[in-house]
Structure formats: structure tokens, C-alpha cells
Scaffold this active site. Structure first.
Site: not given
Length: 243
Positions: A36, A7-8, A229, A49, A109, A111, A34
Site C-alpha cells: 500500500d 498481502h502486505r 497474509d 496501509h 495499491e 491508498k 501486495e
């Protein structure tokens, strides 16, 4: 067994959405990352993000009101009340170029649920196509109209609406957006809802699963994808369950 997405990047330990976090995630052996995407004032796609640079950099202001040069001059080293040094906000192109040198999947993703970046779907698809990475990309967004737009633009794209509110029927959401998968906050998903999706060949990926007990629970339940994470932690748990 469940696929593990960082995640990120490995954001539990490193500054989120930075090349450092992505490269450290790769070292864990996870299946994908992943990230953003926002858009700068001068039209560049950058990996960050928030709609502002305030939280994760040493600057202030809306991403959409800053130029790429201004954003690249910032230090994006903030991580959970701790500062590292010398991390830049990457461009999407920078990440895509790096992905050409490995086999990771990538969940992009968009945003665009709070700031309407007009034409972002076309921009992102074109960037990905330029690096021939279409087959390794999953597109997601809280903006479900954006998910529908992605499908209109590319019938072969892998797309997933994101949601975080209780009461949503994920199977119906996938059907209404012509999605390939569902991305949901783990707090609003149940094994029954997940199984209903999977019976319709709709994979479910949950974010942000960090707790060991919850990771074990969902892996044993047959969850298709985990967004975490701490990819190193998730990988160790997955390996232990497979032995």
C-alpha cells in the site's frame, strides 16, 4: 493454478508492509507481493496501509502531515498485537530497488480513497518507470476514479479496481474502468461472478484469503489470484493440489 500474492508481505507472521515481510514472502516462493502506498507531507511515496501511523508504528499522526524523515524515524514493527523491533516504513523506491533483484510481481495499491493525494497516479507511474518494472506491476485502488486516471496516463498499465460491497457486478466494473482485472473481498465474490469475468478475459484476484478450506475451494474453482497474509500456507496448499 492460482497465483499467490503476499498481502502486505508475509503479514500474518511479520510486521506488515516492511522489507522484512516482503523478504520473508519471497522465501516462500510465492508469485508476488501486495503493498500500500501513501504520500508524506514533503511528497515522498511510502509503503504503509493506514492514513495514520498510529496502528503499525510507535508514532502518531497522519502520514500526509509527517515528513519522510519523521516517518523513517519510527519503528514499524507492530504485527497482530505483537511487537518486533527495528523495522522502518519503506519508501516505494526502496521496494522497487529490491524488486530489481528478484522476479516477483508487485501489486501496488494506491491508498487515495480516503485522503486525496493529488497527482499520486503520476508519481507512482514515474517511480515504477524509473526502475523499468512496468511489466511486473499491478496497480489497484478502492478509488475507481484513480483507476480510470491510471488508464488515461498509461494505456499499457495493468490496473484493477478493488471493491468489498455486495451487489457490485465485477464485469461491469472492469468495463467501466477499462481495467485488466478485478480485486474483490472474497466475501462478496461467487464462482458464477468469477466465471463471468474470466469469460471476458478479466482475471479475478481475491483478498484476504487465509482459511485453508477457502483457499482450497477457490484454487479448485480456478481463481486467477489469491492475496493472503500467509503465502507459505497458500503455497503448500497449491503444491498439494498440483501433485
Amino acid at each position: 493454478m492460482s497465483q499467490i500474492f503476499a498481502h502486505r508481505g508475509a503479514s500474518g507472521l511479520y510486521p506488515e508492509n516492511t522489507m522484512k515481510a516482503f523478504k520473508e514472502a519471497e522465501k516462500t516462493g510465492c508469485d508476488g507481493i501486495e503493498l500500500d502506498v501513501q504520500r508524506t507531507k514533503d511528497g515522498h511515496l511510502v509503503v504503509i496501509h493506514d492514513e495514520t501511523v498510529n496502528r503499525t508504528t510507535n508514532g502518531t499522526g497522519m502520514v500526509g502531515s509527517l515528513t519522510l524523515k519523521q516517518i523513517r524515524a519510527l519503528d514499524a514493527s507492530y504485527n497482530k498485537k505483537k511487537w518486533f523491533t527495528h523495522n522502518k516504513v519503506p519508501t516505494l523506491e526502496e521496494v522497487l530497488e529490491w524488486l530489481q533483484g528478484n522476479s516477483l510481481l508487485c501489486n501496488i495499491e494506491l491508498k487515495n480513497d480516503k485522503v486525496a493525494y493529488e497527482g499520486m497516479e503520476e508519481d507512482v507511474l514515474q517511480k515504477v518507470a524509473g526502475y523499468n518494472l512496468d511489466h511486473r506491476i499491478i496497480y489497484s485502488s478502492f478509488n475507481h476514479q484513480s483507476i480510470i486516471r491510471l488508464r488515461e496516463l498509461d494505456e499499457n498499465a495493468t490496473i484493477a479496481p478493488i471493491y468489498s460491497k455486495k451487489g457490485v457486478n465485477p464485469s461491469l466494473l472492469a468495463a467501466s474502468t477499462s481495467a485488466n482485472a478485478i480485486h474483490a473481498n472474497y466475501r462478496v465474490m461467487t464462482p458464477a461472478l468469477m466465471n463471468a469475468c474470466q469469460r471476458m478475459n478479466i482475471p479475478v484476484r481475491l483478498y484476504t484469503l487465509n482459511d485453508q478450506g477457502k483457499l482450497i475451494k477457490w484454487m479448485q474453482a480456478g481463481l486467477q489470484g489469491i492475496i493472503t497474509d500467509f503465502p507459505d500456507r497458500a503455497m503448500k496448499i497449491r503444491d498439494s493440489l498440483e501433485t
